[in-house]
Design an enzyme around this catalytic site. Structure first.
Site, PDB file in Angstrom:
ATOM      1  N   LEU A 146     -48.624 -28.501  -9.024  1.00 14.83           N
ATOM      2  CA  LEU A 146     -48.353 -28.009 -10.381  1.00 14.83           C
ATOM      3  C   LEU A 146     -48.487 -26.483 -10.411  1.00 14.83           C
ATOM      4  O   LEU A 146     -49.260 -25.924 -11.194  1.00 14.83           O
ATOM      5  CB  LEU A 146     -49.295 -28.667 -11.383  1.00 14.83           C
ATOM      6  CG  LEU A 146     -48.845 -28.597 -12.850  1.00 14.83           C
ATOM      7  CD1 LEU A 146     -47.614 -29.460 -13.076  1.00 14.83           C
ATOM      8  CD2 LEU A 146     -49.985 -29.051 -13.778  1.00 14.83           C
ATOM      9  N   GLY A 147     -47.720 -25.832  -9.544  1.00 14.21           N
ATOM     10  CA  GLY A 147     -47.648 -24.378  -9.560  1.00 14.21           C
ATOM     11  C   GLY A 147     -46.564 -23.934 -10.521  1.00 14.21           C
ATOM     12  O   GLY A 147     -46.240 -24.628 -11.486  1.00 14.21           O
ATOM     13  N   ILE A 149     -43.241 -23.697 -10.108  1.00 16.80           N
ATOM     14  CA  ILE A 149     -42.076 -24.580 -10.122  1.00 16.80           C
ATOM     15  C   ILE A 149     -42.453 -25.954 -10.657  1.00 16.80           C
ATOM     16  O   ILE A 149     -41.738 -26.537 -11.485  1.00 16.80           O
ATOM     17  CB  ILE A 149     -41.457 -24.673  -8.715  1.00 16.80           C
ATOM     18  CG1 ILE A 149     -40.859 -23.316  -8.321  1.00 16.80           C
ATOM     19  CG2 ILE A 149     -40.389 -25.764  -8.664  1.00 16.80           C
ATOM     20  CD1 ILE A 149     -40.393 -23.236  -6.881  1.00 16.80           C
ATOM     21  N   SER A 168     -52.642 -31.989  -7.221  1.00 11.50           N
ATOM     22  CA  SER A 168     -52.682 -30.651  -6.633  1.00 11.50           C
ATOM     23  C   SER A 168     -54.062 -30.430  -6.030  1.00 11.50           C
ATOM     24  O   SER A 168     -54.929 -31.311  -6.094  1.00 11.50           O
ATOM     25  CB  SER A 168     -52.366 -29.580  -7.682  1.00 11.50           C
ATOM     26  OG  SER A 168     -53.339 -29.584  -8.698  1.00 11.50           O
ATOM     27  N   ARG A 226     -40.218 -28.377   0.550  1.00  5.96           N
ATOM     28  CA  ARG A 226     -39.793 -28.152   1.931  1.00  5.96           C
ATOM     29  C   ARG A 226     -39.551 -29.507   2.585  1.00  5.96           C
ATOM     30  O   ARG A 226     -40.195 -30.498   2.245  1.00  5.96           O
ATOM     31  CB  ARG A 226     -40.853 -27.370   2.722  1.00  5.96           C
ATOM     32  CG  ARG A 226     -40.953 -25.900   2.342  1.00  5.96           C
ATOM     33  CD  ARG A 226     -39.739 -25.117   2.832  1.00  5.96           C
ATOM     34  NE  ARG A 226     -39.857 -23.681   2.569  1.00  5.96           N
ATOM     35  CZ  ARG A 226     -39.384 -23.059   1.505  1.00  5.96           C
ATOM     36  NH1 ARG A 226     -38.785 -23.774   0.550  1.00  5.96           N
ATOM     37  NH2 ARG A 226     -39.502 -21.761   1.362  1.00  5.96           N
ATOM     38  N   GLU A 255     -33.278 -28.391   9.070  1.00  9.24           N
ATOM     39  CA  GLU A 255     -32.061 -27.832   8.471  1.00  9.24           C
ATOM     40  C   GLU A 255     -31.304 -26.938   9.453  1.00  9.24           C
ATOM     41  O   GLU A 255     -31.921 -26.219  10.245  1.00  9.24           O
ATOM     42  CB  GLU A 255     -32.442 -27.017   7.226  1.00  9.24           C
ATOM     43  CG  GLU A 255     -33.062 -27.859   6.130  1.00  9.24           C
ATOM     44  CD  GLU A 255     -33.538 -27.028   4.946  1.00  9.24           C
ATOM     45  OE1 GLU A 255     -33.394 -25.794   4.967  1.00  9.24           O
ATOM     46  OE2 GLU A 255     -34.065 -27.618   3.995  1.00  9.24           O
ATOM     47  N   HIS A 273     -30.129 -27.249   0.440  1.00 10.44           N
ATOM     48  CA  HIS A 273     -31.200 -26.261   0.204  1.00 10.44           C
ATOM     49  C   HIS A 273     -30.660 -25.130  -0.678  1.00 10.44           C
ATOM     50  O   HIS A 273     -30.739 -23.949  -0.317  1.00 10.44           O
ATOM     51  CB  HIS A 273     -31.732 -25.702   1.533  1.00 10.44           C
ATOM     52  CG  HIS A 273     -33.081 -25.052   1.387  1.00 10.44           C
ATOM     53  ND1 HIS A 273     -33.964 -24.930   2.430  1.00 10.44           N
ATOM     54  CD2 HIS A 273     -33.707 -24.484   0.310  1.00 10.44           C
ATOM     55  CE1 HIS A 273     -35.065 -24.317   2.023  1.00 10.44           C
ATOM     56  NE2 HIS A 273     -34.931 -24.039   0.735  1.00 10.44           N
TER      57      HIS A 273
END
Length: 307
Positions: A146-147, A149, A168, A226, A255, A273
């Site tokens: 819960l940062g 973003i 978190s 990620r 990726e 991405h």
């Protein structure tokens, strides 16, 4: 500052490169030599560019690494600290676009928007109606991380009437959302699980088979963090076997390689991405990279320091 050398190990974004070239002496791997390597005092990287020990050691005058991304898992932070090299990133300016994409992926998976698009294009609608889907509004949403973003995702999901829970490193009581110290408990009480945490040793494969099974056959995973946050083979097998209802994936483990099996699954929506890749956000990210570099070389406080 025109004499200060800045290395961009590989192309990132045209506007950023143009503006760097106006302000600094811009280098790429093809024009570095023993004669000019000592003029390079900065590296501009991205989420796809590794700034490892080898690169850092090869630049004896390096003072700062400024990454065109919010994540900095590709940068050897320990080596930077050891050599007193500053590191900056580009938080905040991309949070809205990434959160928008996360909600878009959730809608695309649950409402089968991509499948419906192909249904119309392939002429199937003429023959029969499209099968019913399931709604996003009101679904129990779990957020891993819960940062900035994660909070932006929560705000958007709440507008859809979704109850919000999160996991978190620590409880954020000011959020007003339900906190689960254990990710398995979060998954067990969620219908849509958004992965939005920072990648580190603790969060590598934080979404494993146990978490996937706790979410269950009607559950959906959305990953805009990620690729390494999720055990990718377990995700693919769960989607294939019906142990997981669906997934919206913007990031992958290796990726740009994507598992062949994942490409054929209708219950997976895939994105290259590109969650933050809008003109507006990329320009803002580029401006922040430039501002951090200028602040450093003018001996002013960095705008978004990591190290």
């Amino acid at each position: 500052m025109e004499s200060i050398g800045v290395l961009m190990p590989s192309p990132i974004y045209g506007y950023l490169e143009q503006e760097l070239a106006k302000r600094f002496k811009l280098f790429n791997p093809s024009n570095i030599s023993e004669e000019n390597v000592n003029s390079i005092r900065a590296v501009v990287s991205s989420a796809k560019i590794s700034v490892d020990t080898q690169l850092i050691e090869s630049l004896p005058k390096l003072e700062i690494v400024s990454t065109f991304s919010v994540g900095y898992d590709k940068i050897d932070l320990a080596k930077c600290r050891e050599k007193n090299i500053r590191v900056t990133n580009t938080p905040d300016v991309l949070s809205d676009d990434v959160a928008d994409t996360a909600i878009g992926l959730a809608l695309a998976v649950l409402r089968k928007i991509c499948v419906g698009d192909q249904y119309v294009r392939n002429g199937h609608w003429i023959k029969s109606d499209f099968p019913l889907t399931t709604k996003f509004s009101g679904k129990a949403v779990g957020i891993v991380g819960l940062g900035r973003i994660g909070s932006a995702i929560a705000k958007r999901a709440a507008a859809f009437g979704c109850p919000i829970s999160y996991h978190s490193r620590s409880e954020k009581s000011e959020s007003g959302y339900k906190y689960y110290p254990n990710i398995l408990d979060l998954a067990s009480n969620s219908e849509v699980l958004f992965v939005a945490c920072t990648l580190n040793k603790e969060t590598y494969h934080i979404v494993n088979r146990q978490v996937i099974d706790a979410l269950g056959p009607k559950g959906v995973i959305i990953n805009i963090g990620r690729g390494q946050h999720i055990d990718q083979p377990e995700l693919v097998s769960a989607l294939s076997e019906g142990r997981l209802g669906g997934a919206g994936v913007d990031v992958f483990e290796n990726e740009p390689e994507v598992p062949e099996q994942l490409l054929g699954l209708e219950n997976a929506v895939l994105s290259p991405h590109a969650a933050s890749d809008t003109v507006e956000t990329c320009n803002a990210m580029a401006d922040l990279v430039l501002s951090n570099l200028e602040a450093h070389f003018l001996n002013k406080p960095l705008l978004t320091p990591v190290v």
